[in-house]
Design a protein around this motif. Structure first.
Motif, PDB file in Angstrom:
ATOM      1  N   PRO A 573      12.761  19.954  45.207  1.00  0.00           N
ATOM      2  CA  PRO A 573      12.205  21.014  46.378  1.00  0.00           C
ATOM      3  C   PRO A 573      13.062  20.328  47.555  1.00  0.00           C
ATOM      4  O   PRO A 573      13.191  18.821  47.841  1.00  0.00           O
ATOM      5  N   THR A 574      13.812  20.851  48.469  1.00  0.00           N
ATOM      6  CA  THR A 574      14.289  20.487  49.699  1.00  0.00           C
ATOM      7  C   THR A 574      13.854  20.953  50.952  1.00  0.00           C
ATOM      8  O   THR A 574      13.511  20.225  51.835  1.00  0.00           O
ATOM      9  N   GLN A 575      13.408  22.066  51.031  1.00  0.00           N
ATOM     10  CA  GLN A 575      13.001  22.703  52.230  1.00  0.00           C
ATOM     11  C   GLN A 575      11.724  23.798  52.065  1.00  0.00           C
ATOM     12  O   GLN A 575      11.876  24.476  51.259  1.00  0.00           O
ATOM     13  N   PHE A 576      10.720  23.428  52.961  1.00  0.00           N
ATOM     14  CA  PHE A 576       9.908  24.752  53.266  1.00  0.00           C
ATOM     15  C   PHE A 576      10.331  25.281  54.572  1.00  0.00           C
ATOM     16  O   PHE A 576      10.841  24.681  55.354  1.00  0.00           O
ATOM     17  N   ARG A 577       9.758  26.522  54.532  1.00  0.00           N
ATOM     18  CA  ARG A 577      10.318  27.363  55.631  1.00  0.00           C
ATOM     19  C   ARG A 577       9.365  27.825  56.440  1.00  0.00           C
ATOM     20  O   ARG A 577       8.398  27.887  56.082  1.00  0.00           O
ATOM     21  N   THR A 578       9.693  28.064  57.734  1.00  0.00           N
ATOM     22  CA  THR A 578       8.963  28.698  58.827  1.00  0.00           C
ATOM     23  C   THR A 578       9.421  30.078  58.959  1.00  0.00           C
ATOM     24  O   THR A 578      10.566  30.036  59.619  1.00  0.00           O
ATOM     25  N   ALA A 579       8.780  31.040  59.099  1.00  0.00           N
ATOM     26  CA  ALA A 579       9.141  32.408  59.738  1.00  0.00           C
ATOM     27  C   ALA A 579       8.964  32.334  61.260  1.00  0.00           C
ATOM     28  O   ALA A 579       7.600  31.866  61.655  1.00  0.00           O
ATOM     29  N   ILE A 580       9.697  32.846  62.284  1.00  0.00           N
ATOM     30  CA  ILE A 580       9.430  33.186  63.242  1.00  0.00           C
ATOM     31  C   ILE A 580       9.413  34.519  63.893  1.00  0.00           C
ATOM     32  O   ILE A 580       9.937  35.398  63.260  1.00  0.00           O
ATOM     33  N   TYR A 581       8.436  34.752  64.637  1.00  0.00           N
ATOM     34  CA  TYR A 581       7.954  36.062  65.124  1.00  0.00           C
ATOM     35  C   TYR A 581       8.048  36.123  66.808  1.00  0.00           C
ATOM     36  O   TYR A 581       7.632  35.015  67.359  1.00  0.00           O
ATOM     37  N   THR A 582       8.866  37.051  67.251  1.00  0.00           N
ATOM     38  CA  THR A 582       8.992  37.060  68.799  1.00  0.00           C
ATOM     39  C   THR A 582       7.935  38.101  69.359  1.00  0.00           C
ATOM     40  O   THR A 582       8.207  39.333  68.868  1.00  0.00           O
ATOM     41  N   ILE A 583       7.068  37.787  70.356  1.00  0.00           N
ATOM     42  CA  ILE A 583       6.112  38.748  70.555  1.00  0.00           C
ATOM     43  C   ILE A 583       6.334  39.015  72.152  1.00  0.00           C
ATOM     44  O   ILE A 583       6.302  38.091  72.802  1.00  0.00           O
ATOM     45  N   ASN A 584       6.633  40.303  72.549  1.00  0.00           N
ATOM     46  CA  ASN A 584       6.953  40.427  74.109  1.00  0.00           C
ATOM     47  C   ASN A 584       5.701  40.026  74.718  1.00  0.00           C
ATOM     48  O   ASN A 584       4.524  40.373  74.321  1.00  0.00           O
ATOM     49  N   ASP A 585       5.891  39.978  76.024  1.00  0.00           N
ATOM     50  CA  ASP A 585       4.787  39.593  76.966  1.00  0.00           C
ATOM     51  C   ASP A 585       3.754  40.563  77.170  1.00  0.00           C
ATOM     52  O   ASP A 585       2.772  40.407  77.773  1.00  0.00           O
ATOM     53  N   ARG A 586       4.069  41.831  76.914  1.00  0.00           N
ATOM     54  CA  ARG A 586       3.332  43.012  77.322  1.00  0.00           C
ATOM     55  C   ARG A 586       2.352  43.178  76.110  1.00  0.00           C
ATOM     56  O   ARG A 586       1.369  44.082  76.165  1.00  0.00           O
ATOM     57  N   VAL A 587       2.423  42.586  74.970  1.00  0.00           N
ATOM     58  CA  VAL A 587       1.666  42.638  73.847  1.00  0.00           C
ATOM     59  C   VAL A 587       0.486  41.645  73.974  1.00  0.00           C
ATOM     60  O   VAL A 587       0.413  40.423  74.330  1.00  0.00           O
ATOM     61  N   LYS A 588      -0.671  42.368  74.321  1.00  0.00           N
ATOM     62  CA  LYS A 588      -1.837  41.585  74.751  1.00  0.00           C
ATOM     63  C   LYS A 588      -2.440  40.725  73.499  1.00  0.00           C
ATOM     64  O   LYS A 588      -2.688  39.370  74.173  1.00  0.00           O
ATOM     65  N   HIS A 589      -2.198  40.914  72.564  1.00  0.00           N
ATOM     66  CA  HIS A 589      -2.748  40.004  71.585  1.00  0.00           C
ATOM     67  C   HIS A 589      -2.089  40.202  70.119  1.00  0.00           C
ATOM     68  O   HIS A 589      -1.922  41.418  69.860  1.00  0.00           O
ATOM     69  N   TYR A 590      -1.605  39.053  69.544  1.00  0.00           N
ATOM     70  CA  TYR A 590      -0.891  39.341  68.282  1.00  0.00           C
ATOM     71  C   TYR A 590      -1.424  38.025  67.384  1.00  0.00           C
ATOM     72  O   TYR A 590      -1.327  36.969  67.811  1.00  0.00           O
ATOM     73  N   ASP A 591      -1.076  38.221  66.199  1.00  0.00           N
ATOM     74  CA  ASP A 591      -1.715  37.138  65.319  1.00  0.00           C
ATOM     75  C   ASP A 591      -1.011  37.351  63.969  1.00  0.00           C
ATOM     76  O   ASP A 591      -0.911  38.209  63.400  1.00  0.00           O
ATOM     77  N   VAL A 592      -0.178  35.926  63.387  1.00  0.00           N
ATOM     78  CA  VAL A 592       0.354  35.936  62.327  1.00  0.00           C
ATOM     79  C   VAL A 592      -0.213  35.338  61.211  1.00  0.00           C
ATOM     80  O   VAL A 592       0.302  35.061  60.358  1.00  0.00           O
ATOM     81  N   ASN A 593      -1.542  34.814  61.500  1.00  0.00           N
ATOM     82  CA  ASN A 593      -2.108  33.848  60.766  1.00  0.00           C
ATOM     83  C   ASN A 593      -2.278  34.618  59.348  1.00  0.00           C
ATOM     84  O   ASN A 593      -2.716  35.695  59.388  1.00  0.00           O
ATOM     85  N   TYR A 594      -2.204  33.955  58.407  1.00  0.00           N
ATOM     86  CA  TYR A 594      -2.693  34.580  57.054  1.00  0.00           C
ATOM     87  C   TYR A 594      -3.941  34.815  56.925  1.00  0.00           C
ATOM     88  O   TYR A 594      -4.500  35.693  56.067  1.00  0.00           O
ATOM     89  N   ASP A 595      -4.977  34.029  57.428  1.00  0.00           N
ATOM     90  CA  ASP A 595      -6.439  34.024  57.108  1.00  0.00           C
ATOM     91  C   ASP A 595      -7.145  34.617  58.053  1.00  0.00           C
ATOM     92  O   ASP A 595      -8.585  34.438  58.020  1.00  0.00           O
ATOM     93  N   THR A 596      -6.595  35.411  59.376  1.00  0.00           N
ATOM     94  CA  THR A 596      -7.638  36.012  60.251  1.00  0.00           C
ATOM     95  C   THR A 596      -7.698  37.391  59.895  1.00  0.00           C
ATOM     96  O   THR A 596      -6.885  38.028  59.042  1.00  0.00           O
TER      97      THR A 596
END
Lengths: 615, 303, 320, 335
Positions: A573-596
């Motif tokens: 195995p060489t790499q684990f990856r991280t996905a990124i999300y861009t959330i605009n400032d007008r979005v009050k709340h956002y969550d990309v957690n797997y367990d919430t």
């Protein structure tokens, strides 16, 4: 006459200046002293990288964002789907094949199960799962009062329908697979010997009983053939299975269970969602969602100019440098269910018997050589320079998201040039003819052919860098066909054990079921390294054995398997990856957690239009 | 504001006592057109310079990836900055230009030789040979060249500069052949050809020593333009990712970095020099071609 | 005339047949297939094999070709492996997009190129002429993708003058005026870029045509009649120079269709060019084959169209 | 004696080559009288066509400079600008061109092309114009004019086309017709028809015709007066009978000598070798013909040759004619 040429240069330079000016100067925004608390917070996050050009650590990225401001009533969330070709628009979980369609369907999801941080089914979804291990049965119960977006109540027939579609002889998709055949009666139904699947039994209006040939712990990750989406029986029952794909019920106005429902579609380019008034968790606060396909080259610019609030699905890690300076977004990061690896070809697949057969004389047969190649790779530098540490050196074949199975104490392979040289020296690989590259212990020339996949913006540089890394420890590695190979050809060649390939660099997405049997088992066609031993098979069997219903047993089985894989190094195995999300400032709340338990019906906006970046 | 009605032809005949040869006309045209002259000299200098410089560069060392120099700005270490892999843009520009020009030139020469030969022979002999070749050419015209080249690029397993040249050449000779055929067809009906035939001169001799020189300026124009076109096609294909392998420096690959908006806006040194070089090369080729074309057409000559 | 057209159309059939054979053989040599793209640990390799078998990938190519050509002759070009709909339907939509884009491009192209070519030809060797010639050379020399990218970022994202994705705004109902305008608006930026890049040929041709015409004897005759010079230009020089351009129309449109690969890929415009590149990557053979054939057919049609237009505008030429 | 229609005095028409003007017509003075056919002869490149285009103002203004006087009806045509010239062109002066194949716009119907001049020079209504066009076509001897006006040039034969061109030239009843080699491109039989037509037309309209040609046969047939041009200058001018019976200038004589005589016993033609010097290399002083008759001593030439009237209406340039003999013939008095 050269005046004209100069004039031309001036025009071009002017173009560039305009482009540059549009980016805006950083000084002006720094001069802004009136910073809201949120902004200071963000500056804190970003400052270190701005100053030192040190890439951010993965852990520095939040999984959740909370933006200041009073929520407006309703509003439309604008979503960009980063794709270079029109999306296919198959809005059915049993029929779609393209990931983009899944990203779109996420807004009108038909999922019936909810999962926890380990991707195991919990009781927070529409349906709950009960497993009768002794009788190889699963009992699925649905909540009462759940309604489809057209107001029809959800019924058990809606849960049975997807099985009947996938198992149908006319079904042309990939989901009629080994797992599916694990359901009792699926094969008979598929072969036309039965009108229905005998293993599916409607107990009452809210209960479905499914019988399997055998059960493994994967059932809790919705594996073993269990299906996790409902299909609207009242709509689809009249459409022949063979014509489903082209039907309006799939392409134009699918009936769904999610927080939003599809209102309007411009095929291939945009989808307008509106609030689903019948959503079982309560109607969404937003009026709707507007999703548009945006070419990947221009997605960063679109985010910057505030045309979208977020992207459907994640943004490729290579886009991070383009968006990191924008001040109208918060970047969330989520570990991906995938890993990159270096594979060694050690045998061939015997297609007649369907088993991997190892070649004792394989060029890469020496485990020491493989290990040395693992230590020689400076993956760390690549991660830092190219991925801003959005990828990290992998120490295991289980991504860390699977908290219960991942073992952080594994050492794995890491960059240690001296160690690599030491191993090679010790194993008898020496440069006997003075050409700067090592020969085999037998004194034969050693030229290793690597297959690399083209596509990624930096694939070329990475491949060149890996080959340099190996050259630094005295190993001659060349590209298999003289160039990187694009995706289709790559797997075509790797699959048929092309003799031109000694090693290959690839990646696997694991899905939510981390069981590695399908990738490394003796019978697995996808066991591309063709490495197989009885020990390995035993370890793999243990992971999915009935004993493994005991979480402790399974975790241990995973650990032993990981250690064995590390030791034999047939894939590193060489790499684990991280996905990124861009959330605009007008979005009050956002969550990309797997367990919430964050759900789209909670999303709120604080302004009428997405914020623009000043940078 | 005036219409050119004066007997220009008469005057030209008046000025020049003996009809000048093609080369002389071309030379005179260049002397008159400073821009074309400048372009020609510039073109020759740049191409020679690129080849000489490329000769002294070691591709392997220069293409060595150095991650820490990713997108280094122009400065002391890299005169024109560095690309994503920390490789010198200047060196890639030189090697890339050499590769692109070599490809375009090779394709031009191959298609030129083949197209001219086919065109001359079919135009001269006519009849069955002409018929057969015209059917072949008719067929080639239906082929969407760009698409088929892309398909070929995907198919060829051992794919490199040489195969790329041959793939391109295989589909690009047709227009030259067509042009030459129509010209040699009219030329073959001329009196001087008939005169030679009656005197018993061999066909090959008539074709190559009589007809070919008479259509030479059209051939040169066609060649310059197809050279420019080939540069464009090569860079375009490389941009789409169906051109040269990425590890081979090419102007198209450098320009394709502009596909990344960040680089387009902020890292101009990566893509702009290559774009400018292509632009200037093409401009120069066009000005040279225009001058030659003028010399082939008396009405458009400068004075 | 109709007889000639019919004959020309009939000649196309064997040409297209050979083309289809060629592209079919080439396609069968392409490594990988549409199902390779579905590889994930969760997909079942046996199922992939089954699907390949069912799609006929293991038949010899001539069997595949026979099946294909028999269906194609009846207008059935198979199903797209990626989009799961009939190839004819898929290409139909995309071809329509490309067609409208090309048409708008041609209109803009002629709007830009004809005045410039006319001016350059009329005021030959003046500063104006030299500037126009320089412009036409630059527009020929500048790499398509560089200009497209610059325009996209400048006029799309920085100034917001043009939409940057899709072909139509979702808020309009199909068939309404707003819908039509929205479609045109979405095509405008790629079309302008396309037009600017494509002007070279027309400008150059028109310019030299006009320069040629100016020294024609019939222009002298016209002038000897003592009619105003602008009339000489409009009735004799421009008209005679523009007619061949009109006949170019057929070629220009097919040229634009072929060149759509670049523009559509960059602007993310869902047309045939973009579909082709995408089908190559996803190995959607049925689409690739049909697209190449369609373009070959359109090329033939374009040249026929050009000949017909030529025979209409030029009384000297008659197709019979 | 009828009055003078057009008087040209010391006309210079120069072409620009690299910023210098070289006179292709170099000091030509000549008059055209009413009812007269004036022929201008000379070999190609001698400036006769340039003279014609200068008179009708069809030269390229960017590359050509016209100086001198072309007076017509009190106007100096050499000084007119384009707009004013257009009032003269077509209406007062018509022109017939050499090549009927290219002199008509291939994409315009015959009727339209004839009508064009009428639109600008007459106030006729559309119907009247069409009537006039039909009339013109009959006048120039075209059968079925109604059909012809709908036809395109390529549908007509060469002779027919030349008739159309003549119809265009005479459409507005001009006082002067300039015919630039009107028969060169035609068959001999057609040539005769066209020449007859010209003579007829002149008789009908009374226009003065300047006939430019290199064909002495044509001259003999139709011209009243002849001017011979060499290297931009008129070197001899005389009534047609006088010139044919008594040519004096060495160049004129060599022109006549170059016509093979049917009854001549002597096979050998007496011709002068050499070429007309190019415009750039042309000597601007002295006798321009001297280089082609080197056996005539320099003193036989005038320093600035002028036209001498040797008999009424017969003008000859330079004095060298007095000493001229063909090579091999007996020498003149200077020896």
């Amino acid at each position: 006459m050269s005046k004209k040429l100069w004039a031309l240069l001036v025009i071009l330079l002017a173009f560039m200046l305009v482009l540059g000016a549009c980016k805006g100067s950083e000084n002006s925004s720094e001069g802004n002293t009136e910073t809201t608390p949120k902004e200071t917070e963000k500056e804190k996050e970003e400052k270190p990288e701005e100053k030192t050009e040190e890439p951010a650590e993965t852990s520095e990225f939040p999984l959740i964002v909370d933006n200041e401001g009073e929520a407006i009533k309703g509003g439309t969330l604008k979503v960009a789907l980063g794709t270079d070709s029109p999306f296919q628009g198959i809005f059915s979980w049993v029929l779609y094949e393209d990931g983009y369609d899944a990203d779109i369907m996420a807004y009108s999801s038909n999922a019936i199960f909810a999962t926890d941080g380990d991707f195991l089914v919990n009781d927070k979804g529409i349906a709950t799962l009960e497993v009768d291990q002794a009788n190889n049965k699963a009992i699925v119960k649905i909540r009462e009062g759940v309604k489809w977006s057209d107001g029809e109540p959800l019924k058990i027939e809606d849960l049975i329908l997807p099985y009947l579609i996938i198992g149908h002889p006319d079904y042309q998709g990939i989901r009629y697979d080994g797992d599916f055949q694990n359901i009792v009666g699926a094969v008979e139904y598929h072969d036309g010997k039965a009108d229905t699947i005998s293993g599916l039994k409607k107990i009452d209006e809210t209960t479905l009983e499914i019988s399997f040939q055998k059960l493994s712990p994967a059932i809790f990750s919705v594996g073993d053939g269990l299906w996790s989406y409902a299909e609207p029986n009242h709509i689809l029952k009249d459409i022949p299975i063979g014509q489903l794909l082209e039907s309006d019920a799939v392409r134009k106005n699918p009936v769904t269970l999610g927080a939003f429902k599809i209102d309007k579609i411009v095929p291939g380019e945009s989808v307008q969602f509106v609030r689903n008034e019948h959503y079982w968790k309560g109607p969404a606060k937003l009026d709707g969602v507007l999703l548009k396909a945006v070419p990947s080259t221009s997605i960063a610019a679109a985010i910057q100019s505030g045309e979208y609030d977020m992207t459907a699905g994640s943004l490729p890690a290579t886009k991070y440098p383009e968006v990191k300076d924008f001040d109208n977004i918060t970047i969330l990061a989520q570990p991906e269910l995938s890993y990159s690896y270096l594979g060694f070809k050690l045998g061939k697949f015997d297609t007649v018997n369907g088993i991997s057969v190892m070649d004792p004389n394989a060029k890469m047969g020496d485990v020491k050589l493989r290990q040395a190649m693992g230590y020689a790779l400076d993956v760390e530098q690549v991660n830092e320079v190219y991925y801003d540490n959005l990828r990290s050196r992998a120490n295991s074949l289980i991504p860390p998201v699977f908290k219960s199975f991942y073992d952080s104490s594994l050492k794995g392979y890491y960059y240690d040039k001296d160690k690599a040289i030491e191993i090679l020296d010790g194993a008898g690989y020496k440069d006997t003819d003075g050409d700067g590259f090592r020969e085999t212990p037998k004194g034969e020339k050693l030229e290793i052919k690597m297959a690399g996949m083209a596509g990624d913006a930096i694939a070329e540089e990475m491949a060149a860098f890996w080959m340099q890394n190996w050259a630094d420890v005295g190993l001659k590695v060349v590209l298999s066909t003289g160039r990187l190979i694009e995706f289709q050809t790559f797997y075509d060649k790797v699959e048929v054990d092309d003799p031109e390939i000694d090693i290959y660099m690839a990646a696997w997405g694991t899905g939510t079921n981390p069981s590695p049997a399908g990738l490394y088992g003796k019978n697995a066609a996808f066991n591309f390294s063709r490495f197989t031993t009885p020990e390995l098979d035993a370890l793999l069997t243990a992971i999915d054995s009935p004993d493994a219903f005991d979480p402790a047993f399974r975790a241990n089985a995973f650990r032993e398997w990981q250690e064995y894989m590390e030791e034999n190094a047939q894939v590193i195995p060489t790499q684990f990856r991280t996905a990124i999300y861009t959330i605009n400032d007008r979005v009050k709340h956002y969550d990309v957690n797997y367990d919430t338990e964050f759900d789209l019906n909670e999303v709120e906006l604080t302004a009428d239009a997405p914020a623009k970046s000043t940078k | 504001m005036s219409v050119n009605v004066g007997n220009v032809k008469d005057i030209n005949e008046n000025i020049i006592s003996s009809p000048p040869t093609g080369i002389q006309v071309i030379a005179r045209e260049f002397k008159k057109d400073k821009l074309a002259m400048f372009s020609l000299i510039g073109l020759v200098t740049v191409i020679l310079g690129i080849y000489v410089a490329a000769f002294f560069l070691d591709q392997e060392t220069l293409m060595k990836v150095s991650l820490r120099d990713k997108f280094a700005e122009p400065g002391d270490k890299f005169f024109l900055g560095a690309d994503q892999g920390g490789r010198s843009i200047l060196a890639q520009l030189i090697l890339g230009a050499r590769n692109s020009i070599t490809i375009a030139l090779s394709v031009t020469i191959i298609t030129g030789i083949f197209g001219i030969a086919v065109g001359l022979i079919t135009g001269y002999f006519g009849g069955l040979i002409d018929n057969i070749f015209m059917r072949i050419i008719d067929f080639f015209i239906t082929i969407p060249v760009l698409m088929i080249i892309i398909v070929f690029v995907v198919i060829i397993p051992k794919y490199n500069v040489v195969t790329f040249i041959f793939i391109m050449s295989a589909f690009l000779w047709v227009s030259t052949a067509r042009l030459v055929r129509s010209k040699s067809l009219t030329e073959s009906r001329r009196d001087y050809v008939n005169a030679s035939k009656t005197m018993g001169t061999g066909d090959a001799k008539i074709i190559f020593t009589e007809i070919m020189p008479n259509i030479s300026s059209i051939l040169i124009v066609d060649m310059t333009l197809s050279f420019a076109g080939n540069v464009g096609l090569e860079t375009g294909l490389s941009y789409l990712g169906f051109g040269l392998p990425q590890s081979v420096p090419s102007l198209g690959t450098l320009v394709s970095y502009a596909n990344n908006p960040l680089i387009l806006q902020e890292k101009w040194w990566v893509w702009l020099p290559a774009s400018l070089l292509i632009l200037l090369l093409m401009l120069a080729i066009n000005y040279v071609g225009q001058a030659i074309r003028r010399s082939a057409d008396a009405r458009q000559r400068l004075g | 005339m109709w007889k000639t057209i019919l004959r020309r159309v009939l000649v196309m059939i064997p040409q297209l047949f050979v083309l289809s054979l060629l592209i079919f053989i080439l396609a069968s040599f392409m490594p990988g297939d549409p199902f390779t793209g579905l590889i994930t640990p969760e997909s079942d390799p046996n199922r992939l094999e089954e699907l390949r078998e069912a799609a006929g990938f293991y038949d010899p190519w001539y069997v595949q070709y026979y099946n294909w050509i028999v269906n194609a002759a009846q207008g059935d070009f198979g199903k797209s492996y990626t989009y799961k709909i009939a190839v004819a339907d898929l290409i139909g939509d995309r071809a329509l997009n490309t067609f409208w884009l090309s048409l708008l491009s041609v209109v803009l192209l002629y709007l830009i190129a004809i005045p410039l070519g006319v001016l350059a030809g009329r005021y030959q060797d003046t500063f104006l002429d030299k500037t126009i010639v320089l412009y036409s050379f630059i527009s020929y020399a500048i790499p398509t993708f560089v200009l497209s990218l610059i325009f996209l970022f400048l006029f799309g994202y920085q100034f917001h003058w043009f939409p940057t994705t899709g072909t139509v705004d979702i808020k309009y109902d199909q068939g309404s005026w707003g819908y039509i305008w929205s479609k045109i608006y979405h095509m405008l930026l790629p079309a302008i870029t396309y037009a600017i890049l494509g002007t070279t040929g027309v400008i150059q041709y028109l310019r030299s045509e006009i320069i040629d015409s100016k020294s024609m004897d019939y222009v002298r005759t016209a002038r000897s009649k003592g009619i105003p010079i602008r009339k000489v230009y409009s009735k004799h020089i421009f008209r005679n120079s523009l007619l061949p351009i009109a006949a170019f129309l057929g070629f220009t449109i097919t040229g634009l269709l072929g060149g759509s690969i670049f523009i559509e890929t960059i602007f993310g415009y869902p047309g045939m060019g973009q579909l082709f590149v995408q089908s190559i990557t996803s190995r959607d053979y049925s689409v690739i084959t049909a697209l190449v054939l369609l373009l070959g057919f359109l090329t033939l049609l374009g040249s026929l169209l050009s000949d017909i237009i030529m025979s209409i505008v030029d009384p000297r030429i008659r197709i019979d | 004696m009828t009055g003078e229609l057009l008087t040209i005095k010391d006309l210079h028409t120069g072409f620009r080559i690299k910023d210098t003007y070289y006179d292709a017509v170099d000091g030509v003075s000549i008059t055209l009288k009413k009812n007269e056919i004036l022929a201008i002869v000379g070999e190609s490149g001698c400036g006769k066509s340039t003279l014609a285009t200068s008179i009708i103002g069809l030269h390229d203004h960017n590359k050509t400079k016209v100086q001198g006087e072309i007076s017509y009806n009190g106007l100096n045509l050499a000084l007119l600008d384009e707009d004013n010239f257009n009032k003269v062109r077509g209406e007062e002066i018509g022109m017939i061109f050499q090549d009927p194949l290219s002199a008509l716009n291939p994409l315009m119907r015959i009727g339209e092309q004839i009508e064009e001049g009428l639109i600008y020079h007459t106030n006729l209504s559309k119907d009247a114009r069409e009537k006039r066009v039909l009339e013109l076509l009959s006048q120039v001897g075209i059968p079925k004019p109604k059909r012809v006006i709908r036809q395109f040039p390529h549908q007509l034969s060469g002779g027919m086309r030349q008739r159309v061109i003549i119809a265009i030239a005479i459409s507005c009843k001009p006082k002067i017709i300039i015919a630039d080699e009107p028969t060169t491109a035609l068959d001999v039989t057609i040539q005769a028809q066209i020449l007859d037509l010209l003579i007829d037309l002149q008789a009908e309209t009374g226009a003065g015709i300047i006939l430019i040609t290199h064909d002495l046969g044509v001259v003999a047939e139709v011209a009243d007066r002849v001017a011979v041009m060499y290297a931009g200058q008129i070197i001899e001018e005389a009534p047609v009978d006088e010139l044919f019976s008594n040519p004096q200038h060495p160049y004129t004589r060599s022109l006549f000598n170059s016509i093979p005589q049917m009854n001549s016993e002597d096979d050998k033609l007496q011709v002068i070798q050499g070429l007309v010097p190019s415009l750039v290399k042309l000597p601007r002083t002295g006798c321009r013909f001297s280089s082609r008759i080197p056996w005539i001593p320099a003193r036989a030439h005038e320093e600035n040759p002028i036209l001498h009237e040797i008999s009424p209406g017969h003008l000859v340039r330079c004095t060298c004619w007095q000493h001229f003999h063909f090579e091999g013939e007996r020498g003149g008095s200077f020896q």
